[in-house]
Write an enzyme that holds these catalytic residues in place. Structure first.
Site, mmCIF file in Angstrom:
data_model
loop_
_atom_site.group_PDB
_atom_site.id
_atom_site.type_symbol
_atom_site.label_atom_id
_atom_site.label_comp_id
_atom_site.label_asym_id
_atom_site.label_seq_id
_atom_site.Cartn_x
_atom_site.Cartn_y
_atom_site.Cartn_z
ATOM 1 N N LYS A 60 -11.123 -1.353 -1.389
ATOM 2 C CA LYS A 60 -10.821 -2.199 -0.242
ATOM 3 C C LYS A 60 -11.975 -2.071 0.772
ATOM 4 O O LYS A 60 -12.527 -0.997 0.907
ATOM 5 C CB LYS A 60 -9.505 -1.756 0.405
ATOM 6 C CG LYS A 60 -8.311 -1.777 -0.546
ATOM 7 C CD LYS A 60 -7.100 -1.064 0.060
ATOM 8 C CE LYS A 60 -5.968 -0.949 -0.943
ATOM 9 N NZ LYS A 60 -4.806 -0.214 -0.408
ATOM 10 N N LEU A 98 -11.587 7.394 7.292
ATOM 11 C CA LEU A 98 -11.354 7.508 5.857
ATOM 12 C C LEU A 98 -10.081 6.798 5.422
ATOM 13 O O LEU A 98 -9.783 6.716 4.224
ATOM 14 C CB LEU A 98 -11.274 8.990 5.453
ATOM 15 C CG LEU A 98 -12.437 9.878 5.906
ATOM 16 C CD1 LEU A 98 -12.223 11.307 5.414
ATOM 17 C CD2 LEU A 98 -13.773 9.331 5.421
ATOM 18 N N LYS A 99 -9.355 6.248 6.364
ATOM 19 C CA LYS A 99 -8.071 5.613 6.097
ATOM 20 C C LYS A 99 -8.250 4.402 5.184
ATOM 21 O O LYS A 99 -9.014 3.491 5.497
ATOM 22 C CB LYS A 99 -7.442 5.170 7.427
ATOM 23 C CG LYS A 99 -5.934 5.037 7.411
ATOM 24 C CD LYS A 99 -5.435 4.799 8.830
ATOM 25 C CE LYS A 99 -3.934 4.773 8.892
ATOM 26 N NZ LYS A 99 -3.467 4.500 10.262
ATOM 27 N N ASP A 109 0.861 -1.168 0.000
ATOM 28 C CA ASP A 109 0.000 0.000 0.000
ATOM 29 C C ASP A 109 0.907 1.230 0.000
ATOM 30 O O ASP A 109 2.109 1.123 0.266
ATOM 31 C CB ASP A 109 -0.889 -0.022 1.252
ATOM 32 C CG ASP A 109 -1.791 1.196 1.359
ATOM 33 O OD1 ASP A 109 -2.322 1.637 0.325
ATOM 34 O OD2 ASP A 109 -1.945 1.712 2.480
ATOM 35 N N LEU A 110 0.347 2.386 -0.293
ATOM 36 C CA LEU A 110 1.145 3.615 -0.361
ATOM 37 C C LEU A 110 1.011 4.468 0.903
ATOM 38 O O LEU A 110 1.950 4.601 1.685
ATOM 39 C CB LEU A 110 0.729 4.436 -1.586
ATOM 40 C CG LEU A 110 1.449 5.771 -1.802
ATOM 41 C CD1 LEU A 110 2.942 5.558 -2.012
ATOM 42 C CD2 LEU A 110 0.839 6.525 -2.982
ATOM 43 N N ASP A 111 -0.181 5.021 1.111
ATOM 44 C CA ASP A 111 -0.382 5.937 2.240
ATOM 45 C C ASP A 111 -0.281 5.208 3.574
ATOM 46 O O ASP A 111 -0.958 4.213 3.805
ATOM 47 C CB ASP A 111 -1.757 6.606 2.137
ATOM 48 C CG ASP A 111 -1.823 7.600 0.988
ATOM 49 O OD1 ASP A 111 -0.756 8.040 0.529
ATOM 50 O OD2 ASP A 111 -2.929 7.934 0.538
ATOM 51 N N GLU A 147 0.030 -3.436 4.514
ATOM 52 C CA GLU A 147 -1.025 -2.429 4.671
ATOM 53 C C GLU A 147 -1.028 -1.859 6.082
ATOM 54 O O GLU A 147 -0.620 -2.515 7.030
ATOM 55 C CB GLU A 147 -2.391 -3.074 4.427
ATOM 56 C CG GLU A 147 -2.886 -2.974 2.998
ATOM 57 C CD GLU A 147 -3.562 -1.634 2.713
ATOM 58 O OE1 GLU A 147 -3.565 -0.758 3.602
ATOM 59 O OE2 GLU A 147 -4.076 -1.482 1.591
ATOM 60 N N ASP A 148 -1.543 -0.621 6.207
ATOM 61 C CA ASP A 148 -1.664 -0.015 7.532
ATOM 62 C C ASP A 148 -3.116 0.149 7.970
ATOM 63 O O ASP A 148 -3.371 0.508 9.118
ATOM 64 C CB ASP A 148 -0.982 1.365 7.558
ATOM 65 C CG ASP A 148 -1.765 2.404 6.765
ATOM 66 O OD1 ASP A 148 -1.959 3.524 7.279
ATOM 67 O OD2 ASP A 148 -2.185 2.098 5.631
ATOM 68 N N SER A 203 -2.785 0.865 -4.388
ATOM 69 C CA SER A 203 -3.171 2.074 -3.668
ATOM 70 C C SER A 203 -4.540 2.578 -4.086
ATOM 71 O O SER A 203 -4.881 2.587 -5.275
ATOM 72 C CB SER A 203 -2.143 3.183 -3.913
ATOM 73 O OG SER A 203 -2.580 4.411 -3.372
ATOM 74 N N ALA A 204 -5.318 3.023 -3.091
ATOM 75 C CA ALA A 204 -6.624 3.612 -3.366
ATOM 76 C C ALA A 204 -6.500 5.004 -3.970
ATOM 77 O O ALA A 204 -7.487 5.579 -4.417
ATOM 78 C CB ALA A 204 -7.446 3.684 -2.077
ATOM 79 N N GLY A 232 -11.565 4.689 -0.634
ATOM 80 C CA GLY A 232 -11.509 5.414 -1.895
ATOM 81 C C GLY A 232 -12.196 6.766 -1.837
ATOM 82 O O GLY A 232 -12.933 7.079 -0.895
ATOM 83 N N THR A 286 0.445 10.706 3.175
ATOM 84 C CA THR A 286 -0.263 11.835 2.572
ATOM 85 C C THR A 286 -1.596 12.082 3.273
ATOM 86 O O THR A 286 -2.391 12.906 2.818
ATOM 87 C CB THR A 286 -0.521 11.599 1.066
ATOM 88 O OG1 THR A 286 -1.372 10.459 0.916
ATOM 89 C CG2 THR A 286 0.776 11.366 0.321
#
Length: 217
Positions: free
Chosen positions: A146, A45-46, A10-12, A170-171, A115-116, A49, A18
């Site tokens: 997700k 909101l974590k 995952d990215l964020d 993932e976080d 990533s979403a 999408g 971000t």
């Protein structure tokens, strides 16, 4: 015993953070509509999408919009978010992120991003790590967000690797559920008391050791 062939990140919250920029942009949207959101609500909101996040925010504020109005608000939010991330650089990588990616590549394994964020490719370029990924799957390429497994299954397919030979990182709770729903081993980044479905949990990629995960039962 399955031989691990790839990692899907995952990215964020995993590679960079971000979330603060998303929060600022979503907060502006809420204020335009006459209410406010706080950091506690923002946690909901974590890993979610854009349109699903918008619907949660509208529900929170008791505001009803037409589909056309939703599209307009979501587009404005994204424009403001893009402006906020324009100055991101390698300095915005979370501790250990580059080293973790390089260690996976050094072990001869493939890497994918799931990533979403529809801005994921641009963010990777600003972070200077685009070359460390074999493929990128973002919200532009999937229908279901997700915890649906679609994004992780698509990443595995693009890598040409079976899902059970992949490890997802993932976080977010929804993200970990997405990994597990895809039939992958899940590494959670954060609190083990929250990420209860993860197979292993670490504080961040600064604690990542590829050799610990290469072969799983």
């Amino acid at each position: 015993m399955s031989q691990i062939q790839a990692f899907v990140f995952d990215l964020d919250g995993v590679i960079t953070d971000t979330a603060k920029f998303h929060f600022i942009a979503w907060q502006k949207l809420a204020q335009r509509l006459g209410f406010d959101i706080d950091h506690e609500f923002n946690e909901r909101l974590k890993g979610v999408g854009r349109m699903d996040s918008l619907n949660l925010i509208l529900q929170h504020g008791g505001v009803i919009l037409t589909d056309e109005q939703k599209d307009k608000e979501a587009a404005q939010k994204n424009d403001e978010y893009v402006e906020l991330i324009a100055d991101m650089s390698a300095a915005d990588l979370l501790p250990g992120a580059r080293e973790a990616l390089e260690s996976v590549r050094g072990a001869g394994l493939k890497t994918a991003l799931a990533s979403a964020s529809k801005n994921a490719p641009a963010i990777l370029a600003r972070l200077g790590i685009s070359d460390l990924f074999d493929t990128v799957v973002d919200a532009n390429l999937v229908v279901n967000g997700k915890p649906d497994p679609e994004i992780f299954l698509k990443a595995a397919a693009q890598l040409g690797v079976s899902p059970n030979a992949c490890i997802g990182v993932e976080d977010a709770v929804a993200g970990v559920q997405s990994i597990k729903n895809a039939g992958m081993y899940a590494i959670g980044i954060g609190d083990a008391r929250v990420l209860t479905r993860a197979d292993a949990v670490i504080d961040g990629l600064h604690q990542f050791d590829v050799n610990r995960f290469i072969v799983k039962d």
